[in-house]
Scaffold this motif. Structure first.
Motif, PDB file in Angstrom:
ATOM      1  N   ASP A  95       2.692   2.959   2.904  1.00 18.30           N
ATOM      2  CA  ASP A  95       1.871   4.211   2.730  1.00 18.30           C
ATOM      3  C   ASP A  95       2.681   5.220   2.090  1.00 18.30           C
ATOM      4  OD1 ASP A  95      -0.742   5.436   2.752  1.00 18.30           O
ATOM      5  OD2 ASP A  95      -0.763   5.627   4.954  1.00 18.30           O
ATOM      6  N   HIS A 150       0.956  -1.111  -0.038  1.00 17.09           N
ATOM      7  CA  HIS A 150      -0.199  -0.167  -0.095  1.00 17.09           C
ATOM      8  C   HIS A 150       0.933   1.064   0.165  1.00 17.09           C
ATOM      9  CE1 HIS A 150      -3.314   2.731   0.586  1.00 17.09           C
ATOM     10  NE2 HIS A 150      -2.580   3.292   1.910  1.00 17.09           N
ATOM     11  N   HIS A 180      -8.662   2.330   1.717  1.00 20.70           N
ATOM     12  CA  HIS A 180      -8.330   2.474   3.114  1.00 20.70           C
ATOM     13  C   HIS A 180      -9.534   1.970   3.907  1.00 20.70           C
ATOM     14  CE1 HIS A 180      -5.737   5.774   1.022  1.00 20.70           C
ATOM     15  NE2 HIS A 180      -4.939   5.075   2.054  1.00 20.70           N
ATOM     16  N   HIS A 228      -4.745  -0.398   6.023  1.00 22.38           N
ATOM     17  CA  HIS A 228      -4.757  -0.085   7.423  1.00 22.38           C
ATOM     18  C   HIS A 228      -5.375  -1.236   8.396  1.00 22.38           C
ATOM     19  CE1 HIS A 228      -2.492   3.216   6.593  1.00 22.38           C
ATOM     20  NE2 HIS A 228      -3.520   3.645   5.449  1.00 22.38           N
ATOM     21  N   HIS A 270       1.297   5.474  -1.919  1.00 18.92           N
ATOM     22  CA  HIS A 270       0.980   6.601  -2.885  1.00 18.92           C
ATOM     23  C   HIS A 270       2.252   7.098  -3.391  1.00 18.92           C
ATOM     24  CE1 HIS A 270      -3.238   6.162  -0.891  1.00 18.92           C
ATOM     25  NE2 HIS A 270      -2.323   6.259   0.359  1.00 18.92           N
TER      26      HIS A 270
HETATM   27 ZN    ZN Z   1      -2.650   5.323   2.267  1.00 21.27          ZN
END
Ligand code: ZN
Ligand SMILES: CSC[C@H]1O[C@@H](n2cnc3c(O)ncnc32)[C@H](O)[C@@H]1O
Length: 427
Positions: free
Chosen positions: A294, A59, A206, A243, A61
């Protein structure tokens, strides 16, 4: 036979006793792992190196490297609403391309061979993944207060799927990316789920990141985020849930029952003070748990070895049991379980028939001595500076610590220029 690439005299974590192995790679695939001699058109000397499957960053970005060190020491909603979203409103495709390439360069240098991403201008992240040679599972981040409000973004995700799913010899795949329960209305989620189902695509979202998200969801819908997604039918297709920090026993049972895969992001969860996900408990229930960084604005790097180590450490402290998440399980979460979490079956293990996504760690630094247990050395003692060679899909992307497909000097210059233009347009 002569393989395209032969890795000779390399050590493995299993059996981990210093036996020297040879690996033969044909095209994108591992063709041989064993102690018989192998020949290759290209030969990599594996002496004093440990070969492991590449890390899977389940996960991220990736283009958020643009915002590294821009907004620290804040809680999630304050950070998003007051610092990140205003800046993201000024993003363009060029910034996302160069920001993605910067993050991809960082990931390759630290031994990551695959990442699952959710962001804006995803065509550009796809191009960066294609140009760099890394494996990627991409989704367009979707928000919508109603089906009409989020329609254009859903079309973009659909186009991304049609153009890129299975592209680059299957190295790039695409999911749908509804952002979170607090940015997507149930009606909008229903349209996203229907579109994903129509195309046979999976979903990356998420879920249950903060106590506030769960409390708000209970107040608004009378259900936890996990129970709400179950009710909407999201979990009937494959789901990667990022998460899952605040999931009680009932939520975890739902995740287990539907085969929902979780991306645990320990460092981001600590930095945003979101909490610690009940990883040992989820694993005990048979839930697939991969690891993610993340974005680099909430972590603040994309180094998966840190996540692997932290996942092991946190589980022990959280449960009061030093046996919780031992090194071998943390390694599994960072590799094959992560691959399973992001929907890939043929990467994450050093086995015949698997994709040749391989990392060689140089073991000549003091932290690699003595060699009682190579898995322990990797998980608890190694440094990402020890990453020497990285292969993805049978291609060499890092050799002797040098990137072969990315010109970092150019990338950092372009990132600087993009940021200058973004901040100038705000004045
Ligand atoms: Zn995220
Ligand atoms: C709609 S594209 C993805 C969206 O997610 C934001 N984001 C980054 N990190 C987190 C996180 O930990 N929780 C929720 N949302 C996050 C990112 O800034 C984009 O706006």
């Amino acid at each position: 036979m002569v393989y395209d690439i032969a890795i000779k005299d390399v050590e493995l974590t299993e059996p981990g006793d210093g036996t020297l192995f040879n690996i033969g790679i044909n095209g994108s695939t591992i063709g041989y792992v064993g102690t018989d001699p192998v020949e290759g058109k290209t030969v990599l000397d594996g002496r004093d190196h440990l070969a492991v499957p590449g890390w899977v960053n389940a996960h991220t970005h990736v283009a958020m490297t643009l915002f590294r060190s821009y907004a620290d020491d804040m809680a999630l909603m304050d950070w998003l609403q007051n610092r990140i979203w205003p800046l993201e409103a000024r993003l363009d495709g060029r910034a996302v391309y160069w920001g993605s390439l910067l993050g991809i360069g960082e990931m390759i240098r630290t031994g990551t061979t695959c990442f699952a991403d959710m962001y804006f201008f995803m065509e550009e992240t796809a191009k960066a993944a294609a140009d760099s040679g890394i494996r990627a599972v991409l989704s367009r981040g979707l928000t919508g207060s109603s089906p009409e409000d989020g329609a254009a973004r859903l079309e973009e995700n659909t186009q991304l799927y049609k153009t890129w799913n299975g592209a680059q010899n299957g190295r790039i795949t695409v999911m749908f990316g509804p952002h979170a329960p607090y940015t997507c209305s149930p009606d909008y989620l229903k349209t996203v789920i229907a579109r994903a189902r129509e195309l046979g695509a999976e979903i990356h979202m998420h879920l249950a990141e903060t106590a506030g998200e769960v409390a708000d969801c209970l107040k608004q819908y009378g259900k936890s985020p996990i129970a709400l997604m179950e009710e909407l039918g999201m979990f009937e297709g494959g789901t990667l849930a990022a998460h899952c920090v605040h999931v009680d026993e009932a939520d975890q049972d739902i995740l287990a029952r539907h085969g929902v895969r979780v991306a645990h992001n320990p460092q981001s969860n600590l930095k945003l003070a979101s909490g610690i996900a009940p990883v040992a408990s989820m694993l005990k229930k048979g839930i697939t748990v991969g690891l993610g960084t993340d974005g680099a604005s909430s972590n603040n790097n994309l180094d998966m070895l840190e996540e692997v180590r932290l996942a092991a450490m946190l589980a022990k402290t959280q449960s009061g049991d030093p046996k919780a998440v031992p090194a071998s399980q943390a390694l599994a979460m960072g590799t094959w379980m992560g691959a399973k979490a992001v929907g890939l079956k043929d990467t994450g293990k050093l086995e015949v028939g698997q994709k040749a996504d391989i990392v060689l760690y140089n073991m000549d630094s003091p932290a690699w001595y003595p060699r009682h247990d190579r898995t322990s050395l990797l998980v608890y003692a190694a440094s990402s500076a020890d990453v020497d060679t990285v292969l993805v899909d049978g291609n060499i992307l890092l050799r002797k610590g040098e990137l072969t497909t990315i010109d970092l000097e150019k990338v950092t210059a372009e990132v600087g220029q993009c940021l200058k233009e973004m901040t100038a347009s705000a004045e």
